[in-house]
Scaffold this motif. Structure first.
Motif, PDB file in Angstrom:
ATOM      1  N   SER A  50       0.831  -1.214   0.000  1.00 37.35           N
ATOM      2  CA  SER A  50       0.000   0.000   0.000  1.00 37.35           C
ATOM      3  C   SER A  50       0.865   1.264   0.000  1.00 37.35           C
ATOM      4  O   SER A  50       0.541   2.249  -0.677  1.00 37.35           O
ATOM      5  CB  SER A  50      -0.976   0.012   1.179  1.00 37.35           C
ATOM      6  OG  SER A  50      -0.285   0.003   2.402  1.00 37.35           O
ATOM      7  N   TYR A  53       2.211   1.638  -3.565  1.00 39.87           N
ATOM      8  CA  TYR A  53       1.199   2.183  -4.482  1.00 39.87           C
ATOM      9  C   TYR A  53       0.999   3.689  -4.290  1.00 39.87           C
ATOM     10  O   TYR A  53       0.842   4.425  -5.263  1.00 39.87           O
ATOM     11  CB  TYR A  53      -0.145   1.457  -4.340  1.00 39.87           C
ATOM     12  CG  TYR A  53      -0.198   0.168  -5.113  1.00 39.87           C
ATOM     13  CD1 TYR A  53      -0.008   0.152  -6.493  1.00 39.87           C
ATOM     14  CD2 TYR A  53      -0.441  -1.034  -4.471  1.00 39.87           C
ATOM     15  CE1 TYR A  53      -0.060  -1.036  -7.212  1.00 39.87           C
ATOM     16  CE2 TYR A  53      -0.496  -2.225  -5.174  1.00 39.87           C
ATOM     17  CZ  TYR A  53      -0.308  -2.212  -6.547  1.00 39.87           C
ATOM     18  OH  TYR A  53      -0.364  -3.391  -7.251  1.00 39.87           O
ATOM     19  N   ARG A  54       1.010   4.149  -3.051  1.00 35.79           N
ATOM     20  CA  ARG A  54       0.846   5.589  -2.809  1.00 35.79           C
ATOM     21  C   ARG A  54       1.982   6.366  -3.458  1.00 35.79           C
ATOM     22  O   ARG A  54       1.769   7.356  -4.156  1.00 35.79           O
ATOM     23  CB  ARG A  54       0.784   5.877  -1.307  1.00 35.79           C
ATOM     24  CG  ARG A  54       0.533   7.355  -0.989  1.00 35.79           C
ATOM     25  CD  ARG A  54       0.372   7.602   0.498  1.00 35.79           C
ATOM     26  NE  ARG A  54       1.522   7.234   1.286  1.00 35.79           N
ATOM     27  CZ  ARG A  54       2.634   7.974   1.403  1.00 35.79           C
ATOM     28  NH1 ARG A  54       2.746   9.101   0.739  1.00 35.79           N
ATOM     29  NH2 ARG A  54       3.618   7.575   2.177  1.00 35.79           N
ATOM     30  N   ARG A  55       3.192   5.896  -3.256  1.00 36.03           N
ATOM     31  CA  ARG A  55       4.346   6.592  -3.836  1.00 36.03           C
ATOM     32  C   ARG A  55       4.394   6.444  -5.354  1.00 36.03           C
ATOM     33  O   ARG A  55       4.729   7.381  -6.068  1.00 36.03           O
ATOM     34  CB  ARG A  55       5.629   6.095  -3.183  1.00 36.03           C
ATOM     35  CG  ARG A  55       5.771   6.638  -1.760  1.00 36.03           C
ATOM     36  CD  ARG A  55       6.905   5.992  -1.015  1.00 36.03           C
ATOM     37  NE  ARG A  55       7.135   6.614   0.270  1.00 36.03           N
ATOM     38  CZ  ARG A  55       6.539   6.238   1.399  1.00 36.03           C
ATOM     39  NH1 ARG A  55       5.638   5.269   1.397  1.00 36.03           N
ATOM     40  NH2 ARG A  55       6.819   6.850   2.534  1.00 36.03           N
ATOM     41  N   VAL A  56       4.038   5.277  -5.849  1.00 38.20           N
ATOM     42  CA  VAL A  56       4.002   5.052  -7.296  1.00 38.20           C
ATOM     43  C   VAL A  56       3.006   6.008  -7.947  1.00 38.20           C
ATOM     44  O   VAL A  56       3.286   6.599  -8.996  1.00 38.20           O
ATOM     45  CB  VAL A  56       3.665   3.572  -7.600  1.00 38.20           C
ATOM     46  CG1 VAL A  56       3.155   3.395  -9.019  1.00 38.20           C
ATOM     47  CG2 VAL A  56       4.887   2.695  -7.364  1.00 38.20           C
ATOM     48  N   ASP A  57       1.847   6.178  -7.340  1.00 37.97           N
ATOM     49  CA  ASP A  57       0.843   7.112  -7.873  1.00 37.97           C
ATOM     50  C   ASP A  57       1.404   8.532  -7.947  1.00 37.97           C
ATOM     51  O   ASP A  57       1.213   9.238  -8.946  1.00 37.97           O
ATOM     52  CB  ASP A  57      -0.433   7.098  -7.029  1.00 37.97           C
ATOM     53  CG  ASP A  57      -1.263   5.845  -7.236  1.00 37.97           C
ATOM     54  OD1 ASP A  57      -1.039   5.130  -8.245  1.00 37.97           O
ATOM     55  OD2 ASP A  57      -2.136   5.568  -6.390  1.00 37.97           O
ATOM     56  N   GLU A  58       2.084   8.960  -6.896  1.00 40.37           N
ATOM     57  CA  GLU A  58       2.674  10.303  -6.884  1.00 40.37           C
ATOM     58  C   GLU A  58       3.751  10.437  -7.958  1.00 40.37           C
ATOM     59  O   GLU A  58       3.820  11.456  -8.647  1.00 40.37           O
ATOM     60  CB  GLU A  58       3.272  10.606  -5.508  1.00 40.37           C
ATOM     61  CG  GLU A  58       2.242  10.727  -4.415  1.00 40.37           C
ATOM     62  CD  GLU A  58       2.853  10.817  -3.021  1.00 40.37           C
ATOM     63  OE1 GLU A  58       2.186  11.393  -2.141  1.00 40.37           O
ATOM     64  OE2 GLU A  58       3.978  10.327  -2.808  1.00 40.37           O
ATOM     65  N   CYS A  60       4.009   8.671 -10.756  1.00 45.69           N
ATOM     66  CA  CYS A  60       3.359   8.648 -12.071  1.00 45.69           C
ATOM     67  C   CYS A  60       2.708  10.001 -12.376  1.00 45.69           C
ATOM     68  O   CYS A  60       2.763  10.476 -13.511  1.00 45.69           O
ATOM     69  CB  CYS A  60       2.325   7.529 -12.143  1.00 45.69           C
ATOM     70  SG  CYS A  60       3.033   5.868 -12.279  1.00 45.69           S
ATOM     71  N   ASP A  61       2.105  10.622 -11.360  1.00 46.94           N
ATOM     72  CA  ASP A  61       1.482  11.942 -11.544  1.00 46.94           C
ATOM     73  C   ASP A  61       2.502  12.989 -11.989  1.00 46.94           C
ATOM     74  O   ASP A  61       2.162  13.934 -12.695  1.00 46.94           O
ATOM     75  CB  ASP A  61       0.793  12.417 -10.263  1.00 46.94           C
ATOM     76  CG  ASP A  61      -0.485  11.661  -9.968  1.00 46.94           C
ATOM     77  OD1 ASP A  61      -0.999  10.955 -10.869  1.00 46.94           O
ATOM     78  OD2 ASP A  61      -0.972  11.757  -8.818  1.00 46.94           O
ATOM     79  N   GLU A  67       3.937   3.113 -16.089  1.00 46.81           N
ATOM     80  CA  GLU A  67       3.446   1.749 -15.968  1.00 46.81           C
ATOM     81  C   GLU A  67       3.674   1.008 -17.283  1.00 46.81           C
ATOM     82  O   GLU A  67       3.518   1.588 -18.352  1.00 46.81           O
ATOM     83  CB  GLU A  67       1.950   1.728 -15.668  1.00 46.81           C
ATOM     84  CG  GLU A  67       1.578   2.246 -14.319  1.00 46.81           C
ATOM     85  CD  GLU A  67       0.078   2.139 -14.063  1.00 46.81           C
ATOM     86  OE1 GLU A  67      -0.680   1.708 -14.972  1.00 46.81           O
ATOM     87  OE2 GLU A  67      -0.332   2.480 -12.959  1.00 46.81           O
ATOM     88  N   THR A  79       1.216  -5.484 -13.885  1.00 46.50           N
ATOM     89  CA  THR A  79       1.708  -4.128 -14.071  1.00 46.50           C
ATOM     90  C   THR A  79       3.075  -4.006 -13.408  1.00 46.50           C
ATOM     91  O   THR A  79       3.263  -4.441 -12.275  1.00 46.50           O
ATOM     92  CB  THR A  79       0.736  -3.109 -13.441  1.00 46.50           C
ATOM     93  OG1 THR A  79      -0.535  -3.243 -14.092  1.00 46.50           O
ATOM     94  CG2 THR A  79       1.240  -1.684 -13.614  1.00 46.50           C
ATOM     95  N   TYR A  81       6.589  -1.180 -13.103  1.00 46.71           N
ATOM     96  CA  TYR A  81       6.902   0.253 -13.120  1.00 46.71           C
ATOM     97  C   TYR A  81       8.333   0.467 -13.571  1.00 46.71           C
ATOM     98  O   TYR A  81       9.222  -0.313 -13.246  1.00 46.71           O
ATOM     99  CB  TYR A  81       6.657   0.855 -11.733  1.00 46.71           C
ATOM    100  CG  TYR A  81       5.231   0.650 -11.307  1.00 46.71           C
ATOM    101  CD1 TYR A  81       4.229   1.502 -11.752  1.00 46.71           C
ATOM    102  CD2 TYR A  81       4.871  -0.440 -10.512  1.00 46.71           C
ATOM    103  CE1 TYR A  81       2.904   1.288 -11.405  1.00 46.71           C
ATOM    104  CE2 TYR A  81       3.555  -0.656 -10.154  1.00 46.71           C
ATOM    105  CZ  TYR A  81       2.583   0.209 -10.612  1.00 46.71           C
ATOM    106  OH  TYR A  81       1.276  -0.011 -10.271  1.00 46.71           O
TER     107      TYR A  81
END
Length: 119
Positions: A50, A53-58, A60-61, A67, A79, A81
């Motif tokens: 978890s 995923y939080r850091r990956v989302d940031e 990617c943003d 991905e 998937t 990264y």
């Protein structure tokens, strides 16, 4: 409303804040060598999935991570990264602040050939 193109580059403060996180840096380093899944990143970076995923989302943003899909022999895909950050440079000179982000460019055909070769 303006017809000028919108600058979609992330703010330098956002990038610096992300890079200040040691786990973000470890994710970028790990994914610069090879594509990794969230589970693999969790194991390498000693983080929960978890948190990954939080850091990956940031990341990617801010376009510092992308991905990809890794095909598997069993027909399921996962998937993974890949770091796109090649260089981050902040320069302060003569009363001016300038920053540059160089991202790696990957050719989808090269990626597909590489993944196909791993099957």
């Amino acid at each position: 409303m303006s017809d000028d193109p919108v600058d979609e580059d992330p703010d330098v403060a956002d990038i610096v804040a992300l890079l200040d996180d040691e786990h973000v840096r470890s994710i970028l380093v790990a994914t610069s060598g090879e594509p990794l899944s969230a589970k693999e990143l969790g194991e390498r970076c000693d983080l929960s999935v978890s948190s990954i995923y939080r850091r990956v989302d940031e990341l990617c943003d801010c376009d510092l991570l992308i991905e990809r899909t890794r095909p598997r022999r069993d027909g399921h895909h996962e998937t993974v990264y890949v770091s796109t950050l090649d260089r981050f440079e902040l320069t302060i000179r003569d009363g001016e602040l300038d920053w540059t982000i160089d991202r790696t460019e990957s050719d989808p055909a090269d990626e597909l050939s590489r993944m196909w070769g791993q099957l």
